[in-house]
Design a protein around this motif. Structure first.
Motif, PDB file in Angstrom:
ATOM      1  N   LEU A 270      -5.455   2.777  -3.647  1.00 25.22           N
ATOM      2  CA  LEU A 270      -5.466   2.821  -2.185  1.00 25.22           C
ATOM      3  C   LEU A 270      -4.154   3.370  -1.654  1.00 25.22           C
ATOM      4  O   LEU A 270      -3.089   2.917  -2.046  1.00 25.22           O
ATOM      5  CB  LEU A 270      -5.647   1.406  -1.631  1.00 25.22           C
ATOM      6  CG  LEU A 270      -7.023   0.799  -1.772  1.00 25.22           C
ATOM      7  CD1 LEU A 270      -7.052  -0.538  -1.067  1.00 25.22           C
ATOM      8  CD2 LEU A 270      -8.050   1.719  -1.180  1.00 25.22           C
ATOM      9  N   VAL A 271      -4.252   4.333  -0.734  1.00 22.34           N
ATOM     10  CA  VAL A 271      -3.028   4.783  -0.064  1.00 22.34           C
ATOM     11  C   VAL A 271      -2.676   3.742   1.000  1.00 22.34           C
ATOM     12  O   VAL A 271      -3.542   2.991   1.445  1.00 22.34           O
ATOM     13  CB  VAL A 271      -3.210   6.180   0.556  1.00 22.34           C
ATOM     14  CG1 VAL A 271      -3.470   7.204  -0.529  1.00 22.34           C
ATOM     15  CG2 VAL A 271      -4.317   6.189   1.572  1.00 22.34           C
ATOM     16  N   PRO A 272      -1.399   3.699   1.397  1.00 25.22           N
ATOM     17  CA  PRO A 272      -0.964   2.599   2.271  1.00 25.22           C
ATOM     18  C   PRO A 272      -1.801   2.424   3.535  1.00 25.22           C
ATOM     19  O   PRO A 272      -2.064   1.296   3.949  1.00 25.22           O
ATOM     20  CB  PRO A 272       0.467   2.984   2.609  1.00 25.22           C
ATOM     21  CG  PRO A 272       0.931   3.770   1.435  1.00 25.22           C
ATOM     22  CD  PRO A 272      -0.258   4.529   0.958  1.00 25.22           C
ATOM     23  N   ALA A 273      -2.253   3.532   4.153  1.00 27.03           N
ATOM     24  CA  ALA A 273      -2.968   3.394   5.425  1.00 27.03           C
ATOM     25  C   ALA A 273      -4.257   2.592   5.268  1.00 27.03           C
ATOM     26  O   ALA A 273      -4.738   1.976   6.215  1.00 27.03           O
ATOM     27  CB  ALA A 273      -3.276   4.767   6.010  1.00 27.03           C
ATOM     28  N   LEU A 274      -4.831   2.606   4.059  1.00 29.28           N
ATOM     29  CA  LEU A 274      -6.111   1.920   3.867  1.00 29.28           C
ATOM     30  C   LEU A 274      -5.940   0.442   3.522  1.00 29.28           C
ATOM     31  O   LEU A 274      -6.912  -0.263   3.336  1.00 29.28           O
ATOM     32  CB  LEU A 274      -6.913   2.599   2.756  1.00 29.28           C
ATOM     33  CG  LEU A 274      -7.338   4.038   3.022  1.00 29.28           C
ATOM     34  CD1 LEU A 274      -8.176   4.559   1.879  1.00 29.28           C
ATOM     35  CD2 LEU A 274      -8.115   4.143   4.315  1.00 29.28           C
ATOM     36  N   LYS A 275      -4.693  -0.012   3.428  1.00 31.85           N
ATOM     37  CA  LYS A 275      -4.490  -1.414   3.056  1.00 31.85           C
ATOM     38  C   LYS A 275      -4.451  -2.285   4.297  1.00 31.85           C
ATOM     39  O   LYS A 275      -3.381  -2.624   4.797  1.00 31.85           O
ATOM     40  CB  LYS A 275      -3.182  -1.557   2.289  1.00 31.85           C
ATOM     41  CG  LYS A 275      -3.237  -0.902   0.941  1.00 31.85           C
ATOM     42  CD  LYS A 275      -1.972  -1.154   0.195  1.00 31.85           C
ATOM     43  CE  LYS A 275      -2.010  -0.473  -1.144  1.00 31.85           C
ATOM     44  NZ  LYS A 275      -0.721  -0.547  -1.807  1.00 31.85           N
ATOM     45  N   SER A 276      -5.620  -2.608   4.800  1.00 33.05           N
ATOM     46  CA  SER A 276      -5.672  -3.410   6.010  1.00 33.05           C
ATOM     47  C   SER A 276      -6.993  -4.162   6.058  1.00 33.05           C
ATOM     48  O   SER A 276      -8.039  -3.594   5.755  1.00 33.05           O
ATOM     49  CB  SER A 276      -5.543  -2.501   7.229  1.00 33.05           C
ATOM     50  OG  SER A 276      -6.075  -3.118   8.366  1.00 33.05           O
TER      51      SER A 276
ATOM     52  N   TYR B 287       2.203   4.485  -7.252  1.00 31.14           N
ATOM     53  CA  TYR B 287       1.427   3.854  -8.329  1.00 31.14           C
ATOM     54  C   TYR B 287       1.977   4.344  -9.649  1.00 31.14           C
ATOM     55  O   TYR B 287       2.483   5.466  -9.750  1.00 31.14           O
ATOM     56  CB  TYR B 287      -0.050   4.225  -8.215  1.00 31.14           C
ATOM     57  CG  TYR B 287      -0.764   3.464  -7.137  1.00 31.14           C
ATOM     58  CD1 TYR B 287      -1.246   2.178  -7.391  1.00 31.14           C
ATOM     59  CD2 TYR B 287      -0.928   3.998  -5.876  1.00 31.14           C
ATOM     60  CE1 TYR B 287      -1.876   1.468  -6.392  1.00 31.14           C
ATOM     61  CE2 TYR B 287      -1.555   3.301  -4.875  1.00 31.14           C
ATOM     62  CZ  TYR B 287      -2.035   2.027  -5.141  1.00 31.14           C
ATOM     63  OH  TYR B 287      -2.661   1.314  -4.155  1.00 31.14           O
TER      64      TYR B 287
ATOM     65  N   ALA C 297      -2.004   0.773  12.543  1.00 29.57           N
ATOM     66  CA  ALA C 297      -1.567   1.767  11.572  1.00 29.57           C
ATOM     67  C   ALA C 297      -0.862   2.930  12.240  1.00 29.57           C
ATOM     68  O   ALA C 297       0.134   3.430  11.736  1.00 29.57           O
ATOM     69  CB  ALA C 297      -2.755   2.275  10.772  1.00 29.57           C
TER      70      ALA C 297
ATOM     71  N   VAL D 173       3.457   0.664   6.600  1.00 28.50           N
ATOM     72  CA  VAL D 173       2.208   1.131   7.195  1.00 28.50           C
ATOM     73  C   VAL D 173       1.306  -0.086   7.357  1.00 28.50           C
ATOM     74  O   VAL D 173       1.230  -0.914   6.453  1.00 28.50           O
ATOM     75  CB  VAL D 173       1.527   2.173   6.284  1.00 28.50           C
ATOM     76  CG1 VAL D 173       0.233   2.657   6.910  1.00 28.50           C
ATOM     77  CG2 VAL D 173       2.461   3.331   6.029  1.00 28.50           C
ATOM     78  N   ASN D 174       0.668  -0.217   8.483  1.00 27.69           N
ATOM     79  CA  ASN D 174      -0.184  -1.367   8.809  1.00 27.69           C
ATOM     80  C   ASN D 174       0.583  -2.652   9.068  1.00 27.69           C
ATOM     81  O   ASN D 174      -0.016  -3.698   9.262  1.00 27.69           O
ATOM     82  CB  ASN D 174      -1.219  -1.642   7.710  1.00 27.69           C
ATOM     83  CG  ASN D 174      -2.414  -0.727   7.839  1.00 27.69           C
ATOM     84  OD1 ASN D 174      -2.912  -0.545   8.951  1.00 27.69           O
ATOM     85  ND2 ASN D 174      -2.848  -0.148   6.749  1.00 27.69           N
TER      86      ASN D 174
ATOM     87  N   PRO E 240       1.106   7.557  -3.361  1.00 28.64           N
ATOM     88  CA  PRO E 240       1.998   6.543  -2.812  1.00 28.64           C
ATOM     89  C   PRO E 240       1.310   5.198  -2.673  1.00 28.64           C
ATOM     90  O   PRO E 240       0.124   5.111  -2.365  1.00 28.64           O
ATOM     91  CB  PRO E 240       2.373   7.099  -1.440  1.00 28.64           C
ATOM     92  CG  PRO E 240       1.299   8.055  -1.109  1.00 28.64           C
ATOM     93  CD  PRO E 240       0.775   8.595  -2.385  1.00 28.64           C
ATOM     94  N   LYS E 241       2.058   4.139  -2.937  1.00 26.44           N
ATOM     95  CA  LYS E 241       1.515   2.793  -2.837  1.00 26.44           C
ATOM     96  C   LYS E 241       2.004   2.121  -1.566  1.00 26.44           C
ATOM     97  O   LYS E 241       1.272   1.386  -0.925  1.00 26.44           O
ATOM     98  CB  LYS E 241       1.992   1.999  -4.059  1.00 26.44           C
ATOM     99  CG  LYS E 241       1.322   0.683  -4.270  1.00 26.44           C
ATOM    100  CD  LYS E 241       1.771   0.115  -5.613  1.00 26.44           C
ATOM    101  CE  LYS E 241       1.075  -1.197  -5.889  1.00 26.44           C
ATOM    102  NZ  LYS E 241       1.563  -1.752  -7.164  1.00 26.44           N
TER     103      LYS E 241
ATOM    104  N   ASN F 296      -5.768  -2.532  -8.121  1.00 26.47           N
ATOM    105  CA  ASN F 296      -5.130  -3.039  -6.900  1.00 26.47           C
ATOM    106  C   ASN F 296      -4.723  -4.504  -6.963  1.00 26.47           C
ATOM    107  O   ASN F 296      -3.964  -4.965  -6.125  1.00 26.47           O
ATOM    108  CB  ASN F 296      -6.063  -2.823  -5.710  1.00 26.47           C
ATOM    109  CG  ASN F 296      -6.289  -1.352  -5.443  1.00 26.47           C
ATOM    110  OD1 ASN F 296      -5.339  -0.600  -5.339  1.00 26.47           O
ATOM    111  ND2 ASN F 296      -7.535  -0.935  -5.384  1.00 26.47           N
TER     112      ASN F 296
END
Ligand code: HEM
Lengths: 468, 352
Positions: free
Chosen positions: B127-133, A234, B283, A268-269, A240-241, B61
């Motif tokens: 948001l950190v990447p893991a939470l983007k779902s 960010y 994830a 990720v995801n 981290p983004k 975001n």
């Protein structure tokens, strides 16, 4: 009955009992809870240290002995936990096999008028006096409108009306139970026919095997190449983004195309699957390799952009000049403090920086160039922008093959559908008895009597409304 | 700032509680409307704060789906309180009974108050990447809706037990009075924690009472807690009498306890377990890993499955089932907060 038959029956009824289910709910929960408290799959010292928080050292040692005897440091893979789950599955199967035929039979049997004593014994009763004798049609109409199946019987004690609704939804419970078995078998298939592992691939390299959790190499049958790995942050922060790996798959030396493209991005995801093997972005790290390159853009006085890449301490020419330059130091995240001094902020590549030495004849100068601070790109010999160091990071991928996953998904779907039907669409049964001008409503030992109660009240209100 | 608006909503909830008490004591309809009105205003203020927060998150975001405020412990606690109040207002409207309002407003108010003492960040975080779902979004939203439903069955279950147990030696009596005493103690302790904490971010729950570094104060606190429990035990029958004199129908309580669970259980199954597993699968590459949070969710699920089977197949009725409902919610709370506070795991709500 022979002795063996007796035993068979005993064992059968043991597994058919719901009491066993309730006991298993408690045992499995307790076991699972223990596993979240006692450190799992860790060194013996860790466990002894954990217990010495509460007990004296000798007792802690004793506690450790009990733990290792009962596998309490590996609860979820221990023999007794597996045994409990096995009992759970067996319980479910036997219980369903025992009960399902009765349920199916009850759908087939034609309903008959119930004796008055049975009706009178029902927990819910309600009576209305002074109704007109033809009310039975009205009741049956109201019930039908509400979606009931209605049966009317003429008995010695008067007319008996039976209304049933959603009685078939009782089957949904068996779907729920079946789904749990499906999910359990999915996990078994995954354990026996799948694997889990990881692979760390340095940018610019490829690997054709993964390392399993127990440290063995698992050949994949194709090569995974990492062209590039990047972390996006960010703005103005170290949060981290996105983590991104740019991957190519090579099989027998040929690049495989996906939707016409060679490059695949894993985030990720956003995992990626090939031939039943799935790759997940899990971690990353810094690991300088001999092929690592520093990448620059040089803008000459015509503002023409030249791409430059060089290895560590390798001399390169500044285009259009006689100046030689080389990278002599590197920092992953350089910051500038209030006094204008440089300091290293982080081990992650938030703001990679290089110390470049310029040589023009005998004259030597050195300057730090920071990726994200444009003022530092201006050098005495023109604008030199530092992009990145490539080939010095590795991407950590989690690798998994699990043929049981489709079963898990199907089982989950059945589980939800079954639960929604069996809890939201409960069967309702109503009885009404009409003798002379007296009307009685009954509801059997209904599981949730108040639901039916409300329905009856509504019907009565409707009847009253129509009579007026 | 959204969190200030939400704190105001919390205060309004706390304010609604005494009005509900006055209504229950006087049965004055005007007071009753006043109570409902106050609680509704609180909900409206909180919804406004919620929308405000969505806007604040959107600025970071740039995506609506990534701007639903349920991404950290603070936001989820707040969302739970909102679901509880909205659920309660729905029940009040549907059944025309206000007796549960005291507890719903109290629990929602305490929950929002708790965010002041748990030392959670209230700032909007990227948001950190893991939470983007989207799975995570569905997972968390539905989980908290089901928690709120379980919360309502906790309230009705507890009331039911108190109403039905008279003998002081019975397990149910001791269980319910001890629990009530503990809740009151926690409430007071949290207030002391807030008053003592100079910097709200550093306040730890029970830090100024049970967990005080000074052994003396800690010992005194434990004694006070025990005194609370004994007092509740001694005078619990008064509460029982009051409840009975209010003519709350105990069948109504039992029925509502069941409804809370019958509604919450499938939602929890699909949202908490299934969507959680799908998200973990995407994830981390595994749908189930016996992480403490996952394990405790499973235990919660088992407790409520126990409730349903005991009720329907074993034919348990009355307070016996209510005890399971109450235990179920205690386990739910542990899954939700205790796991973060006492055990470690992968779930990012753990980092406060
Ligand atoms: C955690 C896993 C389980 C879940 C989620 C579950 C769920 C349910 C549900 C929702 C019902 C419907 C209750 C009702 O509304 O009448 C039910 C009924 C039932 N369950 Fe389970 N169950 C589970 C495990 C078991 C096990 C291990 C047994 C083993 C005996 C069992 C035996 C039964 C029986 C006999 C019924 C009644 C069926 C009928 O009415 O014909 N369940 N279950």
């Amino acid at each position: 009955m022979s002795k063996i038959d007796k035993w068979n029956e005993k064992i059968w009824s043991f597994f058919a009992s719901v009491d066993l289910a309730i006991a298993l709910f408690i045992f499995i929960s307790t076991g699972a809870a223990l596993g979240t408290i006692i450190p799992q799959q860790s060194e013996p010292e860790m466990i002894v240290r954990f217990f010495s928080n509460f007990f004296s050292p000798t007792t802690a040692m004793k506690a450790y002995e009990i733990v290792s005897l009962l596998d309490l440091n590996n609860v979820y893979h221990s023999w007794w936990f597996t045994f409990l789950l096995f009992m759970f599955a067996l319980n479910l199967i036997v219980c369903s096999v025992e009960r399902l035929p009765y349920l199916l039979k009850s759908f087939k049997t034609v309903s008959t008028a119930l004796p008055v004593e049975v009706l009178e014994n029902m927990p819910f009763k309600k009576k209305i006096e002074n109704v007109s004798p033809d009310v039975s049609h009205k009741i049956s109409e109201i019930l039908k409108k509400k979606g009931f199946t209605v049966n009317i019987f003429e008995t010695q004690d008067g007319i008996q009306i039976q209304g049933r609704k959603w009685s078939k939804t009782r089957l949904a419970v068996y779907l729920t139970h079946l789904s749990i078995l499906i999910i359990l078998s999915g996990t078994l298939i995954g354990t026996f026919f799948g694997f889990r592992g990881s692979m760390n691939i340095i940018e610019g390299r490829g690997l054709n095997f993964a390392i399993s959790d127990s440290g063995k190499a698992i050949p994949l049958g194709f090569e995974v190449r990492c062209d590039r790995f990047e972390v996006e942050y960010y703005e103005n922060s170290s949060i981290p983004k996105a983590y991104r790996s740019y991957i190519r798959i090579l099989e027998n030396g040929e690049v495989i195309k996906f939707n016409g493209k060679e490059n695949v991005v894993i985030e990720v995801n956003q995992p990626f699957s090939y031939k039943g093997i799935t790759f997940y972005q899990a971690s990353y790290g810094f690991q300088p390799s001999e092929h690592a390159e520093f990448r620059f853009s040089y803008f000459d006085h015509n503002n023409m952009e030249h791409n430059i890449s060089a290895k560590f301490e390798e001399k390169f020419n500044i285009p259009g000049t006689s100046v030689k330059a080389s990278v002599i130091d590197f920092s992953p995240a350089l910051g500038i403090d209030e006094q204008g001094r440089l300091f290293n902020m982080d081990t992650n590549m938030i703001n990679p920086a290089v110390l470049v030495r310029f040589e023009q004849g005998d004259k030597k100068t050195e300057q730090w160039i920071l990726t994200k601070i444009p003022e530092t790109w201006n050098t005495p010999y023109g604008k030199l922008k530092f992009h990145e160091i490539w080939g010095a990071q590795f991407t950590g991928l989690q690798v998994r093959k699990d043929p049981g996953v489709p079963l898990i998904y199907i089982g989950s779907l059945f589980l939800c559908v079954g639960l929604f039907i069996s809890l939201f669409l409960r069967p309702v049964t109503l009885f009404a008895k009409l003798s002379k001008n007296r009307l009685d409503f009954y509801c059997p030992s209904s599981k949730v009597s108040s639901i039916s109660e409300k329905q009856i009240d509504k019907i009565i209100n409707k009847l009253k409304g129509e009579k007026v | 700032m959204s969190h200030q608006i939400i704190s105001i909503a919390g205060l309004i909830y706390i304010l609604a509680m005494p009005i509900y008490i006055v209504y229950i004591l006087t049965k004055n309809n005007k007071v009753g409307y006043g109570a409902t009105f106050t609680l509704t205003i609180g909900a409206v203020v909180q919804i406004f704060g919620f929308i405000q927060r969505v806007i604040e998150m959107y600025e970071i975001n740039h995506s609506i789906m990534r701007s639903i405020p349920i991404t950290n412990l603070y936001e989820s606690l707040i969302f739970f309180a909102l679901c509880l109040i909205v659920g309660y207002l729905f029940i009040e409207w549907k059944y025309k009974k206000k007796s549960l309002g005291v507890f719903a407003s109290l629990i929602a108010g305490i929950t929002i108050g708790l965010t002041d003492v748990l030392g959670v960040t209230k700032e909007v975080q990227p948001l950190v990447p893991a939470l983007k779902s989207n799975w995570l979004l569905a997972h968390v939203t539905l989980s908290f809706i089901s928690y709120a439903a379980f919360g309502i069955s906790f309230i009705t279950g507890l009331l039911h037990i108190i109403m039905e147990s008279q003998t002081k030696k019975s397990f149910k009596y001791i269980f319910s009075t001890t629990l009530l005493a503990f809740i009151v103690f926690m409430f007071i302790s949290v207030i002391i924690d807030i008053l003592n904490g100079s910097n709200p971010k550093n306040v730890k729950i029970f830090h100024s009472t049970l967990g005080n570094p000074s052994t003396f104060i800690s010992l005194i606190s434990w004694m006070v807690l025990i005194a609370f429990i004994l007092t509740a035990w001694k005078f619990g029958h008064l509460l029982n009498k009051t409840l009975n004199s209010l003519k709350i129908d105990s069948n109504f309580l039992e029925d509502l306890t069941y409804k809370g669970i019958a509604f919450g259980f499938p939602i929890f199954t699909i949202g908490g377990l299934v969507f959680g597993a799908i998200w973990a699968d995407q994830a981390w590459g595994r749908y189930w890993g016996w992480d403490p949070k996952e394990t405790w969710s499973l235990i919660t699920w088992f407790v409520y499955a126990f409730y349903l089977h005991a009720k329907f197949i074993r034919g348990w009725r009355g307070t016996k089932t209510s005890v399971i409902a109450v235990i179920g919610f205690i386990v739910t709370i542990f899954t939700y907060l205790g796991v973060n506070l006492f055990l470690s795991g992968l779930h990012s709500y753990g980092s406060m």
